[in-house]
Enzyme design. Structure first.
Site, PDB file in Angstrom:
ATOM      1  N   SER A 106       0.957  -0.951  -0.008  1.00 53.59           N
ATOM      2  CA  SER A 106      -0.037  -0.207   0.130  1.00 53.59           C
ATOM      3  C   SER A 106       1.069   1.236   0.121  1.00 53.59           C
ATOM      4  O   SER A 106       1.932   1.265   0.842  1.00 53.59           O
ATOM      5  CB  SER A 106      -0.916   0.044   1.309  1.00 53.59           C
ATOM      6  N   GLU A 107       0.530   2.245  -0.961  1.00 49.99           N
ATOM      7  CA  GLU A 107       1.325   3.375  -1.119  1.00 49.99           C
ATOM      8  C   GLU A 107       1.708   4.291   0.035  1.00 49.99           C
ATOM      9  O   GLU A 107       2.717   4.957  -0.040  1.00 49.99           O
ATOM     10  CB  GLU A 107       1.206   4.055  -2.381  1.00 49.99           C
ATOM     11  N   ASN A 108       0.707   4.059   0.893  1.00 50.62           N
ATOM     12  CA  ASN A 108       1.128   4.874   2.312  1.00 50.62           C
ATOM     13  C   ASN A 108       2.212   4.251   3.079  1.00 50.62           C
ATOM     14  O   ASN A 108       2.600   4.986   4.163  1.00 50.62           O
ATOM     15  CB  ASN A 108      -0.054   5.068   3.165  1.00 50.62           C
TER      16      ASN A 108
ATOM     17  N   SER B 136       8.326   4.241  -0.744  1.00 50.17           N
ATOM     18  CA  SER B 136       7.360   3.630  -1.508  1.00 50.17           C
ATOM     19  C   SER B 136       7.196   3.684  -2.910  1.00 50.17           C
ATOM     20  O   SER B 136       6.827   2.870  -3.600  1.00 50.17           O
ATOM     21  CB  SER B 136       5.918   3.996  -0.512  1.00 50.17           C
TER      22      SER B 136
END
Lengths: 232, 219, 232, 219
Positions: free
Chosen positions: B46-48, B88
Site C-alpha cells: 500500500s503506497e502509504n 514507497s
C-alpha cells in the site's frame, strides 16, 4: 549532543507567521502532528500555504485550519473525505494544487537532499504536466519537478530523543521522514521523548540533524478514519 | 446481469502470478486480495508505506498507526515492512511493483485512463494513481463497464482529465475481459450469460472480438 | 511471503557474464560483499564495469578482481589505497570514471527510485561537469546527472530474512541500501539469515522487494583498513 | 617556523560554534575534533554514514563495521545515528552541515580549490569533497601554505583540476589565517613569530593585510 528539546508546542511553533508555507506530515489522519495543528488553530495564523498529502477531515487534522479559514492554498495529492474543503475549493476561496503522491513525496525529499529538480514519469500527458518542462529518457517522457520550499516542516514521530533523532511507527511514518529538513525549520512532535543514548543508533529513521525543535505532545487522539475489522 | 464486484475481483485474481508484488487501488481492486489462488506467494503493497498487508484486524485490535491507502485499519503478514512515502514510490516508479490494479471513470481504446477529476463537480485528487499508471508495466483496470447514467466507460477517447496516457493493458468489468491492442478493445472473455451483442452495446470505443473468445471461468 | 533465498553464493551470482555492469556496495573494505566478490574471482568473468565507491586494496575487495584483470572499467569516487589500481589506470589498461561520492550515491538511488535524472551542484565548474548539461536554479549552477544502469547490484547486509528484508550494521550500511533494486537483479549476502517474522517490520532498512536473491555468506573476514585506537 | 599541524587544527577549532554539525576531511582537519572548546555542543559527521563520532576505540574494541571516511576505526557518542550514503549526502547537499573543514593542494584568491588530482601523476579521486565544497556555506581549508618544493599553495589561479569554484571562505595554514575577499586573500591573523614579510613571500596570489591584523591567540 546538540539539544533540540523545546518545552512545549507553543515554543515549538514560535515564528510561524501569516502567509508562510508549511509542510505537514501524515497520510489521512495517520501520523499527523496533532498537537502542532491544534496550536496553529489557537494562535490563528492566516493565509497559510500547506503542503500535505491530505487535508484532514471536517473536524480533525488540517480540517481544523480549514474551518477557521487559515489556509489560503493547499498542495496535496488527495483531498476527498472533507466537505468543507470541497466547498471552499469549488467556491474559489481556497487555492488548490493537486500533485501526484509520489511526486509530492519526492519533491519534499529533494528539498531535504539539496536536489533542486528531478525528472519523473508521473503526470506526463496530463494536466499536471501543463506548463512544465518535459523530456524523453530511454524512450519515455518525463516531467521536470522542483524541490518544494517551505518555512516550516511539521512532523509527528513515535519516539524521539533530545538530539532530535526520530523513530516512526507503522504506517504513521508516511510523509514525515521526507519532510524532515525540507523546510527551513523542522518541528517534530513525538509520543515519547526519551533520554539521549536510549535509542539504538542503527535504528534511527531520521537523524537529529534534520530536526530543529522536538517536544513530547501533550495528548494524541490518533483518530481512525475507516475502522475495518473482521470477526473472530 | 454480469458479474458482481466481488466476482470481478475474483477474475482479476487469476492474473496473479507467484512472486508478484501487487498494489491494489481503492474499491473493487481491494477485493482482489480475498481471492489469491492457493499455492502462490503474493505480497500486497500500500503506497502509504507498507509491504505485506494481511487481513483486517479482529475487532478491538485495530491500530490507528496501521492503515492502508484507503485509510482502512489493516494487519501485516510475516515478512512485512514499513517504509516512508519516498521509498514507497521508489518501489512504484522504479518498476519494482509487478501488478497494479485500479479503478477508473473512463478508459480509452489507446490505453488512456481517467479517474481523478470531474471538472466543476468532483476533485478528490489523483493520490498515487498518476505515479502508478506512469510506471507500472502491468496495469489492470477493474470497474463497472457502464456508469450510473447507463453510459459506457470504454471509450474512443477519454472526456475527463487524464490520469495517464497509453498505460492500461487489461480491463475487467462485470461484462468481460478486454486487452488494449493497436486496433482497440480486444474482447477475450465474456461473463457467464452475457452476449457479445450486449457487450458491443456497452462499449463506445472500437471493440474487436478475439478469435479465441471464451467464457470467463471460475473453477 | 515471496521467498528470495538461494542456497549459496554460486547460485546467487548465476547469470553474471563477461561485459556486464555490476554495482557493489561498501565503503573502503567496510560492508563489502566479500563472498560474492570471491565467487566472481573464481568464475573468472571478464570485462566487467564496476560501480563502487572504492576499488578495494591490493589483496582484498575489488582489488582481487583487479589483480585478475577482470575489470575493464571502474566507476568510483575514491581509488587511493591500491597500487595495482593506480598502475592499471596510469598504463591505460583500466578505464576509470571518477564521480563525486554524493552523486555516486544519488545516481544509484535514482536507479532504485525510477528517477531518470536529477540536478546536483556537485562538480560544477570542474572536469566532472564537462560534456554534461548544466543549469541554474536559485542563482546557483547545477549539473544534470542520470541514474546508473547495471545488470546486477551486489550488496552486503548484517541480517536478512528469506523475504529479502535487510538490516545493516553501523557504517557497513553505506552504499548498500541505495544500490538495492538499482540493478536489474539484486544479490544480497548477509551475515545472518533469520526466519521470516523474526525481524521487526518497523526496523527494516531495505524491504525485500528491492532484493532478488539472498544467502548467508559462508565466511566474513571483515578486514580493517586503518586500525586506530587509543590506550586505556 | 609557524604552527605545527595540531596547532593549525587548534586554531580552526576556535571557529566551532555551539550547535554546529561538522564534517572534517582527512589529514589536518581530522585533528580539529581533539580541540573542541569546552562548553559547546558539536556533532561530527562522516560522509560514509555516521553522525556523532566519538574518540578512537580502546585497543581490542575496534569494530570493522564502525569506521570514518578515512577508514579509521571509531566510536560514537550518545545520540549518534547511522544512515546510508544517500542520506549522508542529503545532509551535505541539503546544507544541513554547518561547517566543512578540508585539506587542499591549491586554493585560489577567488575561493577555487583543487585537492583531488595531479594529472598524469596521482589520481585518488574526489571522494565526497566535490559534494561538500559545492554545497557548504562555510568552508575552511586547513593546509600547509607551502608545498614540499617550497611553492605557495595560495595562488592567483589554481593550476590543478578544480574540486570546486568560488567556495572557500577561510584558510588556516602554519603561517596565518586568511579570508577570501573580492580583492584577494585577506590576512587577518599571523602565527606567533611569523612576519608579514614571510607570509607575503609564501603567498603567490594577491595578499591584502587586514587593518585589524593580529597574532593568533590560543589562550
Amino acid at each position: 549532543m546538540i539539544n533540540k528539546k523545546v518545552k512545549n508546542v507553543a515554543t515549538a511553533i514560535e515564528g510561524v507567521e501569516d502567509g508562510m508555507t508549511l509542510m505537514l506530515g501524515g497520510f489521512g489522519l495517520c501520523g499527523i502532528p496533532e498537537n502542532s495543528i491544534g496550536a496553529l488553530v489557537e494562535i490563528g495564523v492566516k493565509n497559510l500555504t500547506c503542503i500535505s498529502n491530505n487535508a484532514g477531515v471536517d473536524d480533525f487534522g488540517l480540517g481544523l485550519l480549514l474551518q477557521k479559514k487559515q489556509i489560503k492554498k493547499m498542495i496535496a495529492s488527495y483531498v476527498g473525505e472533507n466537505a468543507e474543503f470541497e466547498r471552499q475549493m469549488l467556491s474559489g476561496e481556497l487555492e488548490v494544487e493537486l500533485t501526484p503522491q509520489g511526486t509530492l513525496a519526492e519533491r519534499c525529499r529533494a528539498a531535504q537532499a539539496g536536489i533542486p529538480a528531478f525528472y519523473t514519469p508521473a503526470g506526463c500527458g496530463t494536466e499536471v504536466a501543463e506548463g512544465k518542462e518535459t523530456r524523453e529518457f530511454k524512450g519515455k517522457m518525463h516531467v521536470l519537478e522542483t524541490a518544494y520550499e517551505a518555512d516550516f516542516s511539521i512532523v509527528k514521530a513515535w519516539k524521539g530523543d533530545e538530539a532530535g533523532n526520530l523513530i516512526f511507527k507503522g504506517t504513521a511514518r508516511n510523509f514525515n521522514p521526507a519532510m524532515c529538513g525540507a523546510g527551513k525549520i523542522t518541528i517534530a512532535e513525538v509520543e515519547e521523548l526519551v533520554p539521549v543514548g536510549s535509542l539504538d543508533p542503527n535504528q534511527i529513521h531520521i537523524p537529529g540533524i534534520f530536526v530543529n525543535r522536538i517536544f513530547q505532545g501533550a495528548k494524541f487522539e490518533k483518530r481512525i478514519e475507516q475502522r475495518t475489522v473482521r470477526s473472530k | 446481469m454480469g458479474l458482481d464486484k466481488d466476482t470481478i475481483a475474483k477474475r482479476i485474481a487469476q492474473e496473479l502470478k507467484n512472486g508478484f508484488y501487487v498494489n491494489l487501488g481503492i474499491g473493487i481492486p481491494t477485493l482482489v486480495a480475498n481471492h489469491v489462488p492457493p499455492g502462490i506467494a503474493i505480497e500486497f503493497q500500500s503506497e502509504n508505506g507498507v509491504m505485506g498487508i494481511g487481513q483486517f484486524p479482529f475487532e478491538g485490535e485495530e491500530d490507528a498507526d496501521l492503515i492502508n491507502a484507503g485509510k482502512q485499519t489493516i494487519t501485516t503478514m510475516p515478512g512485512a515492512s514499513f517504509f516512508d512515502s519516498a521509498v514507497s514510490f521508489s518501489m512504484i516508479r522504479g518498476k519494482h511493483i509487478d501488478l497494479t490494479v485500479l479503478g477508473a471513470m473512463e478508459v480509452a481504446e489507446n490505453g488512456d485512463i481517467a479517474n481523478w477529476k470531474i471538472p466543476g463537480k468532483m476533485v478528490k485528487g489523483m493520490g498515487g494513481a498518476m505515479d502508478l499508471v506512469a510506471s507500472a508495466e502491468n496495469i489492470i483496470v477493474a470497474m463497472m463497464q457502464v456508469n450510473k447514467r447507463g453510459e459506457s466507460k470504454l471509450l474512443k477517447k477519454c472526456s475527463l482529465p487524464l490520469t495517464g496516457i497509453k498505460c492500461v493493458k487489461k480491463i475487467v468489468t462485470e461484462l468481460g475481459v478486454y486487452e488494449i491492442t493497436p486496433e482497440g478493445f480486444l474482447l477475450v472473455e465474456y461473463a457467464p450469460g452475457v452476449s457479445v451483442e450486449k457487450i458491443k452495446n456497452a462499449t463506445e470505443g472500437t471493440l474487436i472480438v478475439s478469435e479465441d473468445l471464451k467464457e470467463m471461468s471460475f473453477s
